[in-house]
Each structure stands twice: as structure tokens, then as C-alpha cells.
Design a protein around this motif. Structure first.
Motif, PDB file in Angstrom:
ATOM      1  N   MET A 183       0.796  -1.227   0.000  1.00 32.71           N
ATOM      2  CA  MET A 183       0.000   0.000   0.000  1.00 32.71           C
ATOM      3  C   MET A 183       0.828   1.277   0.000  1.00 32.71           C
ATOM      4  SD  MET A 183      -3.040  -1.112   2.621  1.00 32.71           S
ATOM      5  CE  MET A 183      -3.868   0.484   2.469  1.00 32.71           C
ATOM      6  N   ALA A 184       2.048   1.215   0.546  1.00 31.34           N
ATOM      7  CA  ALA A 184       2.880   2.416   0.597  1.00 31.34           C
ATOM      8  C   ALA A 184       3.908   2.446  -0.524  1.00 31.34           C
ATOM      9  CB  ALA A 184       3.577   2.508   1.965  1.00 31.34           C
ATOM     10  N   ILE A 185       4.641   1.347  -0.687  1.00 31.92           N
ATOM     11  CA  ILE A 185       5.745   1.360  -1.647  1.00 31.92           C
ATOM     12  C   ILE A 185       5.251   1.193  -3.078  1.00 31.92           C
ATOM     13  CG2 ILE A 185       7.891   0.230  -2.326  1.00 31.92           C
ATOM     14  CD1 ILE A 185       8.157  -0.681   0.619  1.00 31.92           C
ATOM     15  N   VAL A 186       4.474   0.145  -3.341  1.00 33.55           N
ATOM     16  CA  VAL A 186       4.029  -0.127  -4.713  1.00 33.55           C
ATOM     17  C   VAL A 186       3.182   1.012  -5.254  1.00 33.55           C
ATOM     18  CG1 VAL A 186       2.600  -1.637  -6.142  1.00 33.55           C
ATOM     19  CG2 VAL A 186       4.183  -2.630  -4.471  1.00 33.55           C
ATOM     20  N   THR A 187       2.204   1.467  -4.480  1.00 34.40           N
ATOM     21  CA  THR A 187       1.332   2.529  -4.988  1.00 34.40           C
ATOM     22  C   THR A 187       2.114   3.811  -5.260  1.00 34.40           C
ATOM     23  OG1 THR A 187       0.755   3.234  -2.734  1.00 34.40           O
ATOM     24  CG2 THR A 187      -0.695   1.631  -3.794  1.00 34.40           C
ATOM     25  N   THR A 188       3.068   4.121  -4.392  1.00 38.47           N
ATOM     26  CA  THR A 188       3.848   5.345  -4.575  1.00 38.47           C
ATOM     27  C   THR A 188       4.765   5.247  -5.783  1.00 38.47           C
ATOM     28  OG1 THR A 188       3.797   5.858  -2.206  1.00 38.47           O
ATOM     29  CG2 THR A 188       5.544   6.871  -3.512  1.00 38.47           C
ATOM     30  N   VAL A 189       5.508   4.163  -5.873  1.00 39.57           N
ATOM     31  CA  VAL A 189       6.469   4.014  -6.974  1.00 39.57           C
ATOM     32  C   VAL A 189       5.753   3.981  -8.324  1.00 39.57           C
ATOM     33  CG1 VAL A 189       8.154   2.453  -8.024  1.00 39.57           C
ATOM     34  CG2 VAL A 189       8.217   2.870  -5.563  1.00 39.57           C
ATOM     35  N   VAL A 190       4.695   3.191  -8.422  1.00 39.46           N
ATOM     36  CA  VAL A 190       3.972   3.081  -9.693  1.00 39.46           C
ATOM     37  C   VAL A 190       3.311   4.400 -10.062  1.00 39.46           C
ATOM     38  CG1 VAL A 190       2.006   1.975 -10.842  1.00 39.46           C
ATOM     39  CG2 VAL A 190       3.613   0.597  -9.503  1.00 39.46           C
ATOM     40  N   SER A 191       2.608   4.987  -9.121  1.00 40.42           N
ATOM     41  CA  SER A 191       1.880   6.220  -9.433  1.00 40.42           C
ATOM     42  C   SER A 191       2.823   7.357  -9.788  1.00 40.42           C
ATOM     43  CB  SER A 191       0.991   6.631  -8.253  1.00 40.42           C
ATOM     44  OG  SER A 191       1.761   6.954  -7.115  1.00 40.42           O
ATOM     45  N   TYR A 192       3.926   7.474  -9.068  1.00 39.16           N
ATOM     46  CA  TYR A 192       4.830   8.599  -9.347  1.00 39.16           C
ATOM     47  C   TYR A 192       5.543   8.405 -10.685  1.00 39.16           C
ATOM     48  CZ  TYR A 192       7.594  12.695  -8.197  1.00 39.16           C
ATOM     49  OH  TYR A 192       8.139  13.956  -8.190  1.00 39.16           O
ATOM     50  N   ALA A 193       5.849   7.150 -11.036  1.00 41.09           N
ATOM     51  CA  ALA A 193       6.454   6.891 -12.348  1.00 41.09           C
ATOM     52  C   ALA A 193       5.486   7.256 -13.467  1.00 41.09           C
ATOM     53  CB  ALA A 193       6.865   5.424 -12.442  1.00 41.09           C
ATOM     54  N   VAL A 194       4.216   6.870 -13.318  1.00 39.82           N
ATOM     55  CA  VAL A 194       3.199   7.216 -14.321  1.00 39.82           C
ATOM     56  C   VAL A 194       3.011   8.722 -14.371  1.00 39.82           C
ATOM     57  CG1 VAL A 194       0.748   7.026 -14.914  1.00 39.82           C
ATOM     58  CG2 VAL A 194       2.009   5.004 -14.131  1.00 39.82           C
ATOM     59  N   PHE A 195       2.945   9.349 -13.213  1.00 39.89           N
ATOM     60  CA  PHE A 195       2.746  10.797 -13.127  1.00 39.89           C
ATOM     61  C   PHE A 195       3.866  11.538 -13.849  1.00 39.89           C
ATOM     62  CE2 PHE A 195       3.541  14.772 -10.749  1.00 39.89           C
ATOM     63  CZ  PHE A 195       2.327  15.411 -10.939  1.00 39.89           C
ATOM     64  N   ARG A 196       5.103  11.187 -13.565  1.00 37.84           N
ATOM     65  CA  ARG A 196       6.233  11.869 -14.196  1.00 37.84           C
ATOM     66  C   ARG A 196       6.296  11.578 -15.690  1.00 37.84           C
ATOM     67  NH1 ARG A 196       7.633  16.452 -12.344  1.00 37.84           N
ATOM     68  NH2 ARG A 196       7.910  16.431 -10.084  1.00 37.84           N
ATOM     69  N   GLY A 197       5.944  10.358 -16.065  1.00 41.21           N
ATOM     70  CA  GLY A 197       5.927  10.028 -17.482  1.00 41.21           C
ATOM     71  C   GLY A 197       4.927  10.872 -18.257  1.00 41.21           C
ATOM     72  N   LEU A 198       3.760  11.081 -17.663  1.00 44.53           N
ATOM     73  CA  LEU A 198       2.739  11.899 -18.314  1.00 44.53           C
ATOM     74  C   LEU A 198       3.162  13.367 -18.397  1.00 44.53           C
ATOM     75  CD1 LEU A 198      -0.489  10.351 -16.790  1.00 44.53           C
ATOM     76  CD2 LEU A 198       0.292  10.179 -19.153  1.00 44.53           C
ATOM     77  N   LEU A 199       3.780  13.862 -17.332  1.00 45.63           N
ATOM     78  CA  LEU A 199       4.227  15.258 -17.362  1.00 45.63           C
ATOM     79  C   LEU A 199       5.295  15.487 -18.422  1.00 45.63           C
ATOM     80  CD1 LEU A 199       4.461  16.372 -13.618  1.00 45.63           C
ATOM     81  CD2 LEU A 199       2.582  16.643 -15.219  1.00 45.63           C
ATOM     82  N   ALA A 200       6.037  14.438 -18.747  1.00 50.37           N
ATOM     83  CA  ALA A 200       7.103  14.577 -19.739  1.00 50.37           C
ATOM     84  C   ALA A 200       6.568  14.729 -21.152  1.00 50.37           C
ATOM     85  CB  ALA A 200       8.040  13.377 -19.664  1.00 50.37           C
ATOM     86  N   VAL A 201       5.335  14.260 -21.407  1.00 45.91           N
ATOM     87  CA  VAL A 201       4.806  14.287 -22.766  1.00 45.91           C
ATOM     88  C   VAL A 201       3.610  15.230 -22.923  1.00 45.91           C
ATOM     89  CG1 VAL A 201       5.593  11.944 -23.227  1.00 45.91           C
ATOM     90  CG2 VAL A 201       3.296  12.297 -22.334  1.00 45.91           C
ATOM     91  N   LEU A 202       3.000  15.648 -21.826  1.00 44.64           N
ATOM     92  CA  LEU A 202       1.843  16.532 -21.903  1.00 44.64           C
ATOM     93  C   LEU A 202       2.270  17.994 -21.754  1.00 44.64           C
ATOM     94  CD1 LEU A 202      -0.697  14.537 -19.683  1.00 44.64           C
ATOM     95  CD2 LEU A 202      -0.652  14.707 -22.186  1.00 44.64           C
ATOM     96  N   PRO A 203       1.429  18.925 -22.210  1.00 38.03           N
ATOM     97  CA  PRO A 203       1.739  20.349 -22.022  1.00 38.03           C
ATOM     98  C   PRO A 203       1.986  20.663 -20.550  1.00 38.03           C
ATOM     99  CG  PRO A 203      -0.145  20.082 -23.472  1.00 38.03           C
ATOM    100  CD  PRO A 203       0.149  18.721 -22.906  1.00 38.03           C
ATOM    101  N   ARG A 204       2.985  21.476 -20.274  1.00 36.37           N
ATOM    102  CA  ARG A 204       3.389  21.737 -18.901  1.00 36.37           C
ATOM    103  C   ARG A 204       2.529  22.849 -18.292  1.00 36.37           C
ATOM    104  NH1 ARG A 204       8.141  19.440 -17.637  1.00 36.37           N
ATOM    105  NH2 ARG A 204       8.767  21.059 -16.166  1.00 36.37           N
ATOM    106  N   LYS A 205       1.346  22.453 -17.848  1.00 40.14           N
ATOM    107  CA  LYS A 205       0.403  23.385 -17.244  1.00 40.14           C
ATOM    108  C   LYS A 205      -0.105  22.797 -15.935  1.00 40.14           C
ATOM    109  CE  LYS A 205      -1.256  25.002 -21.760  1.00 40.14           C
ATOM    110  NZ  LYS A 205      -2.459  25.145 -22.643  1.00 40.14           N
ATOM    111  N   ARG A 206      -0.709  23.660 -15.115  1.00 41.61           N
ATOM    112  CA  ARG A 206      -1.239  23.183 -13.842  1.00 41.61           C
ATOM    113  C   ARG A 206      -2.351  22.157 -14.053  1.00 41.61           C
ATOM    114  NH1 ARG A 206      -1.759  28.793 -10.321  1.00 41.61           N
ATOM    115  NH2 ARG A 206       0.477  29.301 -10.306  1.00 41.61           N
ATOM    116  N   ARG A 207      -3.154  22.371 -15.086  1.00 49.95           N
ATOM    117  CA  ARG A 207      -4.225  21.428 -15.359  1.00 49.95           C
ATOM    118  C   ARG A 207      -3.661  20.045 -15.687  1.00 49.95           C
ATOM    119  NH1 ARG A 207      -8.586  23.438 -19.552  1.00 49.95           N
ATOM    120  NH2 ARG A 207      -8.705  25.006 -17.890  1.00 49.95           N
ATOM    121  N   THR A 208      -2.484  20.020 -16.294  1.00 52.96           N
ATOM    122  CA  THR A 208      -1.842  18.755 -16.614  1.00 52.96           C
ATOM    123  C   THR A 208      -1.544  17.964 -15.348  1.00 52.96           C
ATOM    124  OG1 THR A 208      -0.816  19.740 -18.577  1.00 52.96           O
ATOM    125  CG2 THR A 208       0.145  17.700 -17.747  1.00 52.96           C
ATOM    126  N   VAL A 209      -1.170  18.658 -14.278  1.00 51.85           N
ATOM    127  CA  VAL A 209      -0.873  17.976 -13.014  1.00 51.85           C
ATOM    128  C   VAL A 209      -2.104  17.225 -12.519  1.00 51.85           C
ATOM    129  CG1 VAL A 209      -0.168  18.284 -10.614  1.00 51.85           C
ATOM    130  CG2 VAL A 209       0.869  19.677 -12.404  1.00 51.85           C
TER     131      VAL A 209
END
Length: 347
Positions: A113-139
Motif C-alpha cells: 500500500m505504501a511502496i508499490v502505490t507510490t512508486v507506480v503512481s509517481y512513475a506514471v505521473f512523471r511520465g505523463l508530465l514529460a509528454v503533456l503540455p506543462r500546465k497546472r491542469r496537466t498535473v
């Protein structure tokens, strides 16, 4: 997703305990880089908020409910290392005080619940920020998707752990299909809660959101036929609310959710409980070591009124979690003296 005692055998529980301890050690060091005097109080508040929202089970299918896991929410708000600590503090409070999640299974629960969810979600989150327009709505959009993915990822992790150390003879294929299927639905609820919360904080204090740092694209001007970066603005954008106001508002919200709204939460078993009962995983479940706790099962012992008992237990849980979390994160924070030399402080 809270794994009780008896679901996983002792050797596997011990191994996950070692994994959890190692991850916590790494996270303690990493959190020092993520936290400062401005964000440390927010981290304690995030832990308390996760505790409160986890009391709000929402229906996802006939006879099944789900609740927030919180790894994605914490990672985006306060950073991945701090997020592992946030969720771990919540799990520790729940296991010791409320008999929710086995104590021998604490390593399993922290890993899942702590390690897997954090590692997976943050990797997906950063991956999306790398390809999407860099705006607050993107976050907010990236937070939604990251949270959505993190819950079935935790279900897969539990299935793998169960395949190695499960105490009952149940088809792993059936466990995987049931766990992933129901937790995809729970992930939708997780995604909505995460996106709404992240969006609300960004709206008033984007400077405090770890996942929103450095997102504003520099304005580019065409000079002599070439695009160049415009000068940075001389004054920062004014925050819409103070840190103290944000903290008080968040704490009051957490207390209301845990102390009042939780009474109206779904009483149906959550995803793991439902799957465990239907597939026979719970045949060797053991009595919780803290089952005699005055706060066991999220109620105050000797208080007959269910609403008062549950509400008071929720308020106590939020209070204990915010105090414990804040103490840890305040101790870990970077002090200004660590970052700014005396010579650089002159005006």
C-alpha cells in the motif's frame, strides 16, 4: 487492501518486512531532500487526511466497497519518499490502535500500500508530465491517471505476494482475476479523490505541491527570427491563502470526514475482504493482536452509541496521525541553515 494476520505465511511476511524496512530507510533520507520548513507541516496533514478518507468506504459493485489507498495523492503533494512515510504512518496507526491490518502483516501492507502505490503512481505521473503540455491542469490530469493505475498495481502486488506465501490453496489465476477486476473499479474512486484534492491544493498554493514544481513554461519571444526565453518574472505569483489557513482548513476537513461523514460510509466489505471471503483466502485468518484495543474496529470501547463511538474514534485517529506524522516530518525537514550560507543572507 489491509492484509490481516494469517493470510501470508511467516517467512514471506518476514521478507516483506525487510523490504519495507529498507524502503523506509531510503525514504527517510529522501524525505529530507523533499521537505523544508514550508512543506513539512503539509506532509503531516496529508497523512491525517489519508487516514480520514480511508474511513470513507464507497460502493464499487454489488456487496463490495473500496477506499483511498493514498500513495498517489501523497507522492504528488509532498514527494515520493515522503509519501512512503505518510502512508506507512497511517498503516502503523491503523494496525496498532484500530486493529486494521495485521501486525505480522505490517511489512506486507507497507510494501503493497505504501511502496508499490507510490512508486507506480509517481512513475506514471512523471511520465505523463514529460509528454503533456506543462500546465497546472496537466498535473491534475496526470494525478487522475496515476492514481487510477496505482490501485490495480497494488492488487497485482498482493497477488504475487500471495502466490509466494499464501496460507491457503487457492488458484492464483482466480485470485488475480478477482483482485484486479474489483480494484480497477476502486481505482476510479481513488483517481477522482486524488485529482480533486490535488486540484484544490494547486488552486490555492501551487508552490507547496511537489508535483507542480517547475511546471510553468517560460515565455518565449521571437528575436531576430529566433525563439529565445523571455526574462523570468521579477515577482512570484501571490498565493491565494496562507500556509496556516491551508493547514487549518485541511485539518478541519479531515476531522469532519473522519468524525461525521464516515458514519455514512459503505458498510460492505472492501475489495480484499470480499475476494478473500469468496475465494477462501481468509480460512486461516488470525485474531488481531490489537483486537482488545479501546479503538478496535474504529469505535471507542464502552460507548454504546454507534455514531458517537465511530466519530470519536475517527477524530482521535486524525489527531494521533497528524501529531505523529508532523513530528516525523518536522524532524526530517531541511532547515534554512542547511541550504543558505550566512554570507548569502545579507540584503
Amino acid at each position: 487492501m489491509h492484509v490481516p494476520d494469517g493470510f501470508i505465511d511467516a517467512p514471506t511476511s518476514a521478507v516483506t518486512g525487510v523490504v519495507a524496512a529498507g524502503a523506509l530507510a531510503v525514504s527517510l533520507r529522501g524525505a529530507r531532500r523533499e521537505l523544508d520548513e514550508r512543506t513539512a507541516p503539509l506532509a503531516g496533514l496529508v497523512a491525517a487526511f489519508i487516514f480520514a478518507v480511508q474511513m470513507l468506504n464507497f460502493p464499487v459493485a454489488a456487496g463490495t466497497s473500496g477506499h483511498l489507498l493514498g500513495g498517489a495523492l501523497a507522492a504528488i503533494l509532498v514527494g515520493p519518499c515522503t509519501a512512503v512515510l505518510c502512508v506507512s504512518v497511517v498503516l502503523l496507526m491503523q494496525g496498532v490502535l484500530f486493529a486494521d491490518g495485521g501486525l505480522t502483516a505490517l511489512g506486507v501492507n507497507i510494501t503493497d500500500m505504501a511502496i508499490v502505490t507510490t512508486v507506480v503512481s509517481y512513475a506514471v505521473f512523471r511520465g505523463l508530465l514529460a509528454v503533456l503540455p506543462r500546465k497546472r491542469r496537466t498535473v491534475t490530469v496526470a494525478a487522475f491517471v496515476a492514481a487510477l493505475v496505482s490501485v490495480p498495481a497494488a492488487a497485482v502486488a498482493f497477488t504475487l505476494i500471495y502466490a509466494v506465501g499464501g496460507t491457503t490453496d487457492v488458484s492464483i489465476g482466480k485470485v488475480a482475476a478477482a483482485m484486479i477486476g474489483v480494484h480497477v473499479l476502486i481505482g476510479v474512486g481513488e483517481a477522482v479523490i486524488t485529482a480533486l484534492t490535488v486540484g484544490a491544493v494547486i488552486a490555492v498554493r501551487p508552490d507547496l505541491v511537489h508535483g507542480a514544481r517547475g511546471l510553468r513554461q517560460r515565455l518565449r519571444l521571437r528575436v531576430n527570427g529566433e525563439l529565445v526565453d523571455a526574462p523570468a518574472p521579477t515577482a512570484p505569483v501571490a498565493a491565494r491563502t496562507s500556509r496556516r489557513t491551508l493547514w487549518i482548513t485541511g485539518l478541519v476537513t479531515s476531522l469532519v470526514l473522519a468524525g461525521f461523514v464516515s458514519f455514512y460510509a459503505s458498510a460492505s466489505p472492501d475489495g480484499l475482504e470480499k475476494v478473500a471471503h469468496d475465494k477462501g483466502i481468509d480460512k486461516k485468518a488470525e485474531k488481531h493482536a490489537s483486537s482488545d484495543s479501546p479503538l478496535a474496529d474504529y469505535g471507542v470501547k464502552d460507548i454504546a452509541d454507534a455514531r458517537l463511538s465511530g466519530g470519536l474514534a475517527g477524530v482521535i485517529g486524525v489527531g494521533v496521525t497528524v501529531v505523529a506524522g508532523s513530528a516525523v516530518f518536522w524532524a526530517l525537514r531541511r532547515r534554512r541553515a542547511d541550504e543558505v550560507s550566512p554570507a548569502s543572507t545579507g540584503v
